[in-house]
Design an enzyme around this catalytic site. Sequence first.
Site, PDB file in Angstrom:
ATOM      1  N   LYS A 128      -6.677  -6.527   0.998  1.00  0.00           N
ATOM      2  CA  LYS A 128      -7.807  -6.950   1.839  1.00  0.00           C
ATOM      3  C   LYS A 128      -7.535  -8.299   2.482  1.00  0.00           C
ATOM      4  O   LYS A 128      -7.923  -8.559   3.617  1.00  0.00           O
ATOM      5  CB  LYS A 128      -9.084  -6.994   1.006  1.00  0.00           C
ATOM      6  CG  LYS A 128      -9.510  -5.609   0.582  1.00  0.00           C
ATOM      7  CD  LYS A 128     -10.823  -5.592  -0.145  1.00  0.00           C
ATOM      8  CE  LYS A 128     -11.013  -4.263  -0.850  1.00  0.00           C
ATOM      9  NZ  LYS A 128     -10.881  -3.109   0.035  1.00  0.00           N
ATOM     10  N   SER A 155      -9.808   1.195  14.522  1.00  0.00           N
ATOM     11  CA  SER A 155      -8.865   1.197  13.384  1.00  0.00           C
ATOM     12  C   SER A 155      -8.928   2.513  12.604  1.00  0.00           C
ATOM     13  O   SER A 155      -7.911   2.934  12.057  1.00  0.00           O
ATOM     14  CB  SER A 155      -9.115   0.006  12.456  1.00  0.00           C
ATOM     15  OG  SER A 155     -10.238   0.247  11.633  1.00  0.00           O
ATOM     16  N   LYS A 196      -6.516   5.533  13.515  1.00  0.00           N
ATOM     17  CA  LYS A 196      -5.072   5.493  13.211  1.00  0.00           C
ATOM     18  C   LYS A 196      -4.861   5.460  11.706  1.00  0.00           C
ATOM     19  O   LYS A 196      -5.697   4.956  10.961  1.00  0.00           O
ATOM     20  CB  LYS A 196      -4.459   4.216  13.793  1.00  0.00           C
ATOM     21  CG  LYS A 196      -4.297   4.254  15.283  1.00  0.00           C
ATOM     22  CD  LYS A 196      -3.410   3.099  15.712  1.00  0.00           C
ATOM     23  CE  LYS A 196      -3.455   2.931  17.220  1.00  0.00           C
ATOM     24  NZ  LYS A 196      -3.327   1.544  17.622  1.00  0.00           N
ATOM     25  N   GLY A 229      -3.289   4.192   8.131  1.00  0.00           N
ATOM     26  CA  GLY A 229      -2.867   2.913   7.567  1.00  0.00           C
ATOM     27  C   GLY A 229      -3.971   1.867   7.624  1.00  0.00           C
ATOM     28  O   GLY A 229      -5.032   2.089   8.225  1.00  0.00           O
ATOM     29  N   ASN A 232     -20.806  -4.550   2.745  1.00  0.00           N
ATOM     30  CA  ASN A 232     -21.442  -3.285   3.102  1.00  0.00           C
ATOM     31  C   ASN A 232     -22.704  -3.087   2.256  1.00  0.00           C
ATOM     32  O   ASN A 232     -22.987  -3.881   1.354  1.00  0.00           O
ATOM     33  CB  ASN A 232     -20.456  -2.114   3.001  1.00  0.00           C
ATOM     34  CG  ASN A 232     -19.981  -1.853   1.585  1.00  0.00           C
ATOM     35  OD1 ASN A 232     -20.723  -2.061   0.621  1.00  0.00           O
ATOM     36  ND2 ASN A 232     -18.745  -1.415   1.448  1.00  0.00           N
ATOM     37  N   ASP A 248       0.853  -1.201   0.000  1.00  0.00           N
ATOM     38  CA  ASP A 248       0.000   0.000   0.000  1.00  0.00           C
ATOM     39  C   ASP A 248       0.884   1.244   0.000  1.00  0.00           C
ATOM     40  O   ASP A 248       1.741   1.399   0.870  1.00  0.00           O
ATOM     41  CB  ASP A 248      -0.874   0.049   1.262  1.00  0.00           C
ATOM     42  CG  ASP A 248      -2.029  -0.935   1.230  1.00  0.00           C
ATOM     43  OD1 ASP A 248      -2.220  -1.593   0.186  1.00  0.00           O
ATOM     44  OD2 ASP A 248      -2.745  -1.036   2.254  1.00  0.00           O
ATOM     45  N   ASN A 303      -4.841  -7.818   5.354  1.00  0.00           N
ATOM     46  CA  ASN A 303      -5.450  -7.097   6.487  1.00  0.00           C
ATOM     47  C   ASN A 303      -6.390  -8.014   7.274  1.00  0.00           C
ATOM     48  O   ASN A 303      -6.383  -8.018   8.510  1.00  0.00           O
ATOM     49  CB  ASN A 303      -6.264  -5.894   5.990  1.00  0.00           C
ATOM     50  CG  ASN A 303      -5.413  -4.875   5.255  1.00  0.00           C
ATOM     51  OD1 ASN A 303      -4.209  -4.827   5.438  1.00  0.00           O
ATOM     52  ND2 ASN A 303      -6.042  -4.059   4.418  1.00  0.00           N
ATOM     53  N   THR A 361     -22.717  -4.234   6.907  1.00  0.00           N
ATOM     54  CA  THR A 361     -22.288  -3.042   7.643  1.00  0.00           C
ATOM     55  C   THR A 361     -22.954  -1.829   6.990  1.00  0.00           C
ATOM     56  O   THR A 361     -23.056  -1.736   5.766  1.00  0.00           O
ATOM     57  CB  THR A 361     -20.748  -2.900   7.637  1.00  0.00           C
ATOM     58  OG1 THR A 361     -20.285  -2.899   6.285  1.00  0.00           O
ATOM     59  CG2 THR A 361     -20.079  -4.039   8.379  1.00  0.00           C
ATOM     60  N   ASP A 382     -12.027  -4.495   6.654  1.00  0.00           N
ATOM     61  CA  ASP A 382     -11.231  -5.718   6.850  1.00  0.00           C
ATOM     62  C   ASP A 382     -11.123  -6.053   8.339  1.00  0.00           C
ATOM     63  O   ASP A 382     -11.177  -7.223   8.731  1.00  0.00           O
ATOM     64  CB  ASP A 382      -9.820  -5.527   6.280  1.00  0.00           C
ATOM     65  CG  ASP A 382      -9.855  -5.208   4.790  1.00  0.00           C
ATOM     66  OD1 ASP A 382     -10.776  -5.668   4.113  1.00  0.00           O
ATOM     67  OD2 ASP A 382      -8.952  -4.484   4.323  1.00  0.00           O
TER      68      ASP A 382
END
Length: 297
Positions: free
Chosen positions: A39, A273, A276, A278, A179, A12, A42, A211, A243
């Site tokens: 994906k 997550s 932060k 990344g 999602n 990435d 992660n 989600t 992820d």
Amino acid sequence: MKIINFGSINIDIFFAVDHIVRPGETISARSIEKRAGGKGLNQSIALAKNSDSVYHVGNIGIDGKFLAEYLENEKINTEFVRESKSLTGNALIQVDDKGENSIVLYKGANFGNDKDFVDRVFGHFNKNDILVLQNEINMMDYIIDKAYEKGLKIVLNPSPITEEVKKFDYDKIDMVVLNEHEAKAISGREGIDDNIRYFKETYPKLKLVITLGKEGSIYISEEETIRQKAKKVKAVDSTGAGDTFTGYFVANFYQGKKVKDCLELATSASALSVTKKGASVSIPSLSEVEEFMKESL
Ligand code: RIB
């Protein structure tokens, strides 16, 4: 029970920008950072925060050894991570001031799967095991068929959405985590209720986790429907939040935790997550998640 994640491994490259670049525009990034992602990778990291028998299966290129080492450092089995002569998959990621992102993918080694490799992998696993898939690798249909033949339970996170995703054999899949946009793309229906109806009528045995962003998430199976509220946090970077949710939910669900608890853990982990920068590096440990849950009671 082993959890096998057959999925992508990417390098990435994060560009921190004021806004996502528009067509014809040239902008400067405030910073650039190179990190482990994809994906698949992660989700393996998120699974391994909750289970000590995670296997990552996938392909890296000549430039990707550090990614296999990264997985190993997280106590993930990399027996089936192959190195090929092509380049490792890459993701060019712009993250704006609101923490929203935009991603361009180069598939690279992620599309190096062939029948021999898939057959070899499934020779090592059996019906007590769980297979987790996303949609960043090739031979997805063949992988689903082979895993189903061997009796593994299959979990699919159909991301990113492509035309192929709509044609997968969902009768062979135990659970889909997606999602609302992905649900709409597969069902062709508008509105969340209509989407749920579509999946229930078309694949009655399929477990569904949708989600819904600020609206939280929802789990639907033949037996029960359970809703979970979202957690409010200050977003810095949403890359990898989905992820994190998937890995946390899946690992805990198949270890027999109550659905309500799995939703709460997954929601809290993905909320943390996004605070932060990344993707893989922003996935919190289980103890961090439990601490956050106590604080946000
Ligand atoms: O879901 C986030 C991931 O999508 C990034 O790590 C990037 O590699 C892309 O695959």
